[in-house]
Design a protein around this motif. Structure first.
Motif, PDB file in Angstrom:
ATOM      1  N   LYS A 349       0.846  -1.188   0.000  1.00  0.00           N
ATOM      2  CA  LYS A 349       0.000   0.000   0.000  1.00  0.00           C
ATOM      3  C   LYS A 349       0.883   1.240   0.000  1.00  0.00           C
ATOM      4  O   LYS A 349       1.095   1.879   1.026  1.00  0.00           O
ATOM      5  CB  LYS A 349      -0.913   0.012   1.226  1.00  0.00           C
ATOM      6  CG  LYS A 349      -1.946  -1.107   1.229  1.00  0.00           C
ATOM      7  CD  LYS A 349      -2.860  -1.004   2.433  1.00  0.00           C
ATOM      8  CE  LYS A 349      -3.928  -2.072   2.389  1.00  0.00           C
ATOM      9  NZ  LYS A 349      -4.829  -2.010   3.566  1.00  0.00           N
ATOM     10  N   ARG A 351       0.347   4.078  -1.032  1.00  0.00           N
ATOM     11  CA  ARG A 351      -0.382   5.297  -0.676  1.00  0.00           C
ATOM     12  C   ARG A 351      -0.954   5.244   0.733  1.00  0.00           C
ATOM     13  O   ARG A 351      -1.765   6.061   1.101  1.00  0.00           O
ATOM     14  CB  ARG A 351      -1.488   5.557  -1.703  1.00  0.00           C
ATOM     15  CG  ARG A 351      -0.955   5.833  -3.105  1.00  0.00           C
ATOM     16  CD  ARG A 351      -2.072   6.090  -4.088  1.00  0.00           C
ATOM     17  NE  ARG A 351      -1.542   6.284  -5.420  1.00  0.00           N
ATOM     18  CZ  ARG A 351      -1.203   7.461  -5.933  1.00  0.00           C
ATOM     19  NH1 ARG A 351      -1.346   8.539  -5.206  1.00  0.00           N
ATOM     20  NH2 ARG A 351      -0.728   7.559  -7.149  1.00  0.00           N
ATOM     21  N   VAL A 353      -2.834   3.694   4.295  1.00  0.00           N
ATOM     22  CA  VAL A 353      -4.189   3.235   4.611  1.00  0.00           C
ATOM     23  C   VAL A 353      -5.114   4.446   4.684  1.00  0.00           C
ATOM     24  O   VAL A 353      -4.666   5.583   4.779  1.00  0.00           O
ATOM     25  CB  VAL A 353      -4.202   2.460   5.942  1.00  0.00           C
ATOM     26  CG1 VAL A 353      -3.309   1.244   5.866  1.00  0.00           C
ATOM     27  CG2 VAL A 353      -3.781   3.360   7.098  1.00  0.00           C
ATOM     28  N   SER A 354      -6.393   4.178   4.659  1.00  0.00           N
ATOM     29  CA  SER A 354      -7.364   5.270   4.638  1.00  0.00           C
ATOM     30  C   SER A 354      -7.470   5.939   6.000  1.00  0.00           C
ATOM     31  O   SER A 354      -7.425   5.288   7.044  1.00  0.00           O
ATOM     32  CB  SER A 354      -8.733   4.745   4.215  1.00  0.00           C
ATOM     33  OG  SER A 354      -9.718   5.760   4.315  1.00  0.00           O
ATOM     34  N   SER A 355      -7.647   7.246   5.988  1.00  0.00           N
ATOM     35  CA  SER A 355      -7.860   8.017   7.209  1.00  0.00           C
ATOM     36  C   SER A 355      -9.322   7.968   7.650  1.00  0.00           C
ATOM     37  O   SER A 355      -9.642   8.418   8.753  1.00  0.00           O
ATOM     38  CB  SER A 355      -7.465   9.478   6.981  1.00  0.00           C
ATOM     39  OG  SER A 355      -8.324  10.079   6.016  1.00  0.00           O
ATOM     40  N   TRP A 357     -11.507   9.549   5.787  1.00  0.00           N
ATOM     41  CA  TRP A 357     -12.034  10.701   5.045  1.00  0.00           C
ATOM     42  C   TRP A 357     -11.490  10.636   3.613  1.00  0.00           C
ATOM     43  O   TRP A 357     -10.310  10.953   3.371  1.00  0.00           O
ATOM     44  CB  TRP A 357     -11.607  12.011   5.700  1.00  0.00           C
ATOM     45  CG  TRP A 357     -12.182  12.234   7.063  1.00  0.00           C
ATOM     46  CD1 TRP A 357     -13.496  12.394   7.384  1.00  0.00           C
ATOM     47  CD2 TRP A 357     -11.470  12.341   8.304  1.00  0.00           C
ATOM     48  NE1 TRP A 357     -13.652  12.597   8.734  1.00  0.00           N
ATOM     49  CE2 TRP A 357     -12.422  12.574   9.330  1.00  0.00           C
ATOM     50  CE3 TRP A 357     -10.129  12.273   8.657  1.00  0.00           C
ATOM     51  CZ2 TRP A 357     -12.069  12.727  10.658  1.00  0.00           C
ATOM     52  CZ3 TRP A 357      -9.760  12.424   9.976  1.00  0.00           C
ATOM     53  CH2 TRP A 357     -10.726  12.643  10.972  1.00  0.00           C
ATOM     54  N   PRO A 358     -12.290  10.227   2.634  1.00  0.00           N
ATOM     55  CA  PRO A 358     -11.801  10.066   1.262  1.00  0.00           C
ATOM     56  C   PRO A 358     -11.144  11.316   0.691  1.00  0.00           C
ATOM     57  O   PRO A 358     -10.146  11.223  -0.029  1.00  0.00           O
ATOM     58  CB  PRO A 358     -13.067   9.683   0.481  1.00  0.00           C
ATOM     59  CG  PRO A 358     -13.973   9.067   1.507  1.00  0.00           C
ATOM     60  CD  PRO A 358     -13.703   9.816   2.774  1.00  0.00           C
ATOM     61  N   ASP A 361      -7.699  11.555   2.060  1.00  0.00           N
ATOM     62  CA  ASP A 361      -6.847  10.519   1.468  1.00  0.00           C
ATOM     63  C   ASP A 361      -6.374  10.932   0.080  1.00  0.00           C
ATOM     64  O   ASP A 361      -5.213  10.721  -0.287  1.00  0.00           O
ATOM     65  CB  ASP A 361      -7.606   9.191   1.371  1.00  0.00           C
ATOM     66  CG  ASP A 361      -7.951   8.623   2.739  1.00  0.00           C
ATOM     67  OD1 ASP A 361      -7.261   8.977   3.711  1.00  0.00           O
ATOM     68  OD2 ASP A 361      -8.906   7.829   2.824  1.00  0.00           O
ATOM     69  N   GLY A 366      -3.054   9.023   1.539  1.00  0.00           N
ATOM     70  CA  GLY A 366      -3.231   8.000   2.559  1.00  0.00           C
ATOM     71  C   GLY A 366      -2.312   8.202   3.747  1.00  0.00           C
ATOM     72  O   GLY A 366      -1.400   9.036   3.723  1.00  0.00           O
ATOM     73  N   ASN A 393     -11.638   6.633  13.761  1.00  0.00           N
ATOM     74  CA  ASN A 393     -11.655   6.106  12.397  1.00  0.00           C
ATOM     75  C   ASN A 393     -10.688   4.937  12.252  1.00  0.00           C
ATOM     76  O   ASN A 393     -11.004   3.904  11.657  1.00  0.00           O
ATOM     77  CB  ASN A 393     -11.293   7.198  11.394  1.00  0.00           C
ATOM     78  CG  ASN A 393     -12.388   8.233  11.216  1.00  0.00           C
ATOM     79  OD1 ASN A 393     -13.498   8.069  11.721  1.00  0.00           O
ATOM     80  ND2 ASN A 393     -12.080   9.306  10.514  1.00  0.00           N
TER      81      ASN A 393
END
Length: 658
Positions: A349, A351, A353-355, A357-358, A361, A366, A393
């Motif tokens: 990954k 980039r 992992v997701s926070s 909040w798209p 990101d 990320g 989150n």
């Protein structure tokens, strides 16, 4: 400052008197204060005072010395209790004894299990070994074998059936030298050829170590990649062996406590790039001062291939003797990094992992491990609330979080978590709703540090290392940096030292650390509203090292008038903006993200319906003319004999203009 060390290096760095005596270190007992009566094992950290009989492990010694803090969950559960609860839960969820005995019986006697028996013999496992360690067989992937398939079939009858599944249970205890069938904590299935290769895990149970003969702390322990590899070592004559039941790349932190008393550990994973990387990470987790890396013979991938190829000539003692301590080269070439880089780029990954909040990101690329993010903002701008929302989150996504609310304390921070999780003011929740919310929060991988006020760098460092290794923490939130360091002439130096330590821990142990930092007090006396600035990196309180040592810098801002009269955009929410002032990674960039801030839920949202949330202001100057968005034109002082205009109080508001 190493992130993995033995007792000798630790005592020397902290200038604690000690003397090395063989495999033990003699030092002063932290309880009775008797000199040279506390003996610490140099490999396992297990210690014992010969005078007062106090004893414990690495964590208890550092806590007793005041060089590590206690960490608890929101329900005041200590780390040791967390590990105990994990074992208790595993016993409570154990498979019924009757199932384990049925699987084992069917493997050696059921006519449809003939292919499974042939498969095991072909892999080098005598049937008596399989029976001793309670391997089994079942017809279906859910662990069942229908009655019609289990009845005896006459030679003249035909009954179509598949090859079924090999059953591999992992047990918590042994009775009379054999695994106790009433303690099967986790059961895994493997398809039997000629079926396509497939794996299953029966629903329920707890992931525990696969230890066919338990753990013997007095001899060298082998840690291998899988259950059949461990049994291969047993067949080859090495009984002190364990494997993870969650795969080589993973290691359940709670199982680390089971190996506390082991002085000599050799980790031998699959003979490929993924296996070598996983083994190196495990050595770092368990402690490089007592662990070595081994390798299977050239031409074989794992222990079972070695058993099949060499049979009785499979010499595990030679592998143990040739194992080496984990070393690091300071000078490498591209070829040394190529495989790891390609794997991380293509299969990992890159980039992050997701926070949660798209929009964020997409801007920052990320949340990446091995980095430090510094979050700042003006007073009451919502930076601590934002970090609290961020922690929830991450925890909801399954990442283990250590939250250190140095300023609020764990009880007030828990109140904030309750508000954000329930989306409601806590006092408006009914008793059942409050209980449900607290149960849900307790079920998250979320840990709180109970500490208030300034701290020592060494204590903070040891606490982080302990939580990362023993609890598997991947994200750390520290609120806030300036509360951790005492004011005075050494404040700048202490801030730099603390930030440098955070950066070293993040890089060495591949975690992400979020640090809340305060800005300096406003210095422009001609600003109408000084405490509503957009804080820049240059506004950080302390030395320039804060922004230099940070990989990312985020600034939280909410538009507010001096008397806060126009702060609400509607009845339930207001506007908040996160400015990305620094992003060291090429996958991210600088910029800003607009949020809707829920006034009652204290949460930040980026994806909302267009007609339900008012748009952010067209220009920031409409709400805040005196922002620090860019260099301001130099103002010439006007010389006048007229009396100066009366000074307005900062709470006065400007008259709105159309």
């Amino acid at each position: 400052m190493p992130t993995n060390e033995g007792p000798v290096a630790f005592l020397e760095r902290n200038r604690i008197a000690h003397e090395v005596k063989g495999r033990e270190v003699e030092t002063t007992c932290p309880f009775c204060r008797k000199e040279r009566h506390c003996r610490v094992n140099s490999a396992t950290w297990l210690w014992h005072c010969k005078r007062c009989d106090a004893r414990g492990n690495e964590s208890s010694l550092k806590i007793a010395l005041g060089l590590q803090f206690e960490v608890s969950t929101a329900t005041k559960t200590s780390l040791d209790r967390v590990e105990e609860r994990s074992l208790e839960a595993a016993l409570r969820s154990a498979r019924p004894r009757s199932e384990v005995e049925r699987w084992s019986f069917d493997l050696v006697s059921h006519p449809d299990a003939a292919l499974a028996r042939d498969y095991l013999r072909g892999r080098g496992f005598p049937l008596e070994v399989c029976e001793r360690y309670r391997l089994g067989w079942c017809a279906n992937a859910d662990g069942s074998t229908p009655r019609s398939a289990r009845r005896r079939v006459l030679p003249t009858e035909t009954e179509p059936s598949g090859p079924g599944w090999l059953v591999i249970p992992s047990f918590l205890r042994s009775v009379d030298g054999r695994p106790d069938p009433a303690s099967a904590a986790v059961v895994k299935l493997r398809s039997v050829p000629p079926s396509d290769r497939a794996f299953r895990r029966l629903v329920g149970g707890e992931s525990v170590l696969f230890a066919p003969n338990g753990v013997d702390a007095t001899s060298t322990l082998l840690v291998v990649g899988g259950e059949l590899d461990a049994l291969s070592c047993v067949v080859a004559g090495w009984s002190n062996v364990v494997s993870s039941t969650v795969g080589e790349p993973n290691w359940k932190p709670e199982t680390t406590a089971l190996l506390d008393s082991c002085e000599d550990i050799v980790v031998v994973y699959d003979n490929d790039e993924a296996g070598r990387k996983g083994a190196a990470r495990l050595v770092e987790t368990l402690g490089s001062h007592r662990c070595r890396l081994g390798a299977w013979p050239v031409g074989v991938k794992d222990a079972n291939e070695a058993l099949q190829k060499f049979g009785s000539g499979f010499d595990l003692a030679a592998i143990v003797d040739s194992s080496k301590s984990l070393g690091t080269e300071s000078i490498v070439k591209v070829s040394d990094l190529r495989d790891e880089y390609v794997q991380e780029l293509r299969g990992g990954k890159p980039r992050g992992v997701s926070s949660g909040w798209p929009d964020l990101d997409a801007l920052v690329g990320g949340i990446r491990f091995g980095e430090v993010t510094l979050v700042t903002g003006d007073t009451a701008s919502g930076k601590s609330t934002f970090c609290s929302n961020f922690a929830l989150n991450m925890a909801r996504a399954g990442h283990r979080i250590l939250f250190c609310p140095f300023e609020l304390g764990p009880k007030r921070q828990l109140a904030k978590f309750v508000r954000q999780f329930s989306q409601t003011a806590p006092d408006l929740l009914s008793d059942s709703e409050l209980d449900s919310t607290l149960d849900s929060l307790d079920g998250l991988p979320l840990f709180l540090l109970r500490r208030y006020g300034a701290i020592k760098l060494e204590a903070m460092r040891n606490t982080l290392l302990h939580c990362i290794r023993r609890l598997g923490v991947r994200f750390v939130v520290l609120d806030h940096l300036h509360f951790m360091v005492s004011e005075g002439p050494e404040e700048r130096t202490d801030l730099d030292a603390m930030m440098k330590m955070f950066a070293e821990v993040a890089v060495d142990l591949r975690v992400h650390i979020v640090v809340v930092a305060h800005p300096r007090q406003a210095h422009s006396s001609n600003e109408t509203h000084k405490d509503n600035r957009i804080i820049q990196a240059s506004d950080l309180k302390g030395s320039a090292g804060l922004k230099q040592l940070s990989d990312n810098i985020w600034s939280v801002w909410r538009p507010r008038r001096a008397d806060r009269s126009d702060s609400k955009r509607d009845a339930n929410s207001s506007v908040a903006v996160l400015y990305v002032l620094k992003n060291r990674d090429d996958f991210g960039s600088e910029g800003s993200v607009a949020f809707r801030f829920g006034l009652q839920s204290a949460t930040f949202e980026t994806t909302v319906e267009e007609d339900s949330t008012p748009a952010p202001p067209k220009t920031l100057a409409e709400i805040l003319p005196q922002t620090d968005q860019g260099p301001r034109p130099r103002r010439l002082r006007k010389v006048s004999t007229d009396a100066p205009p009366p000074t307005r109080h900062w709470t006065e508001t400007e008259k709105e203009t159309e």
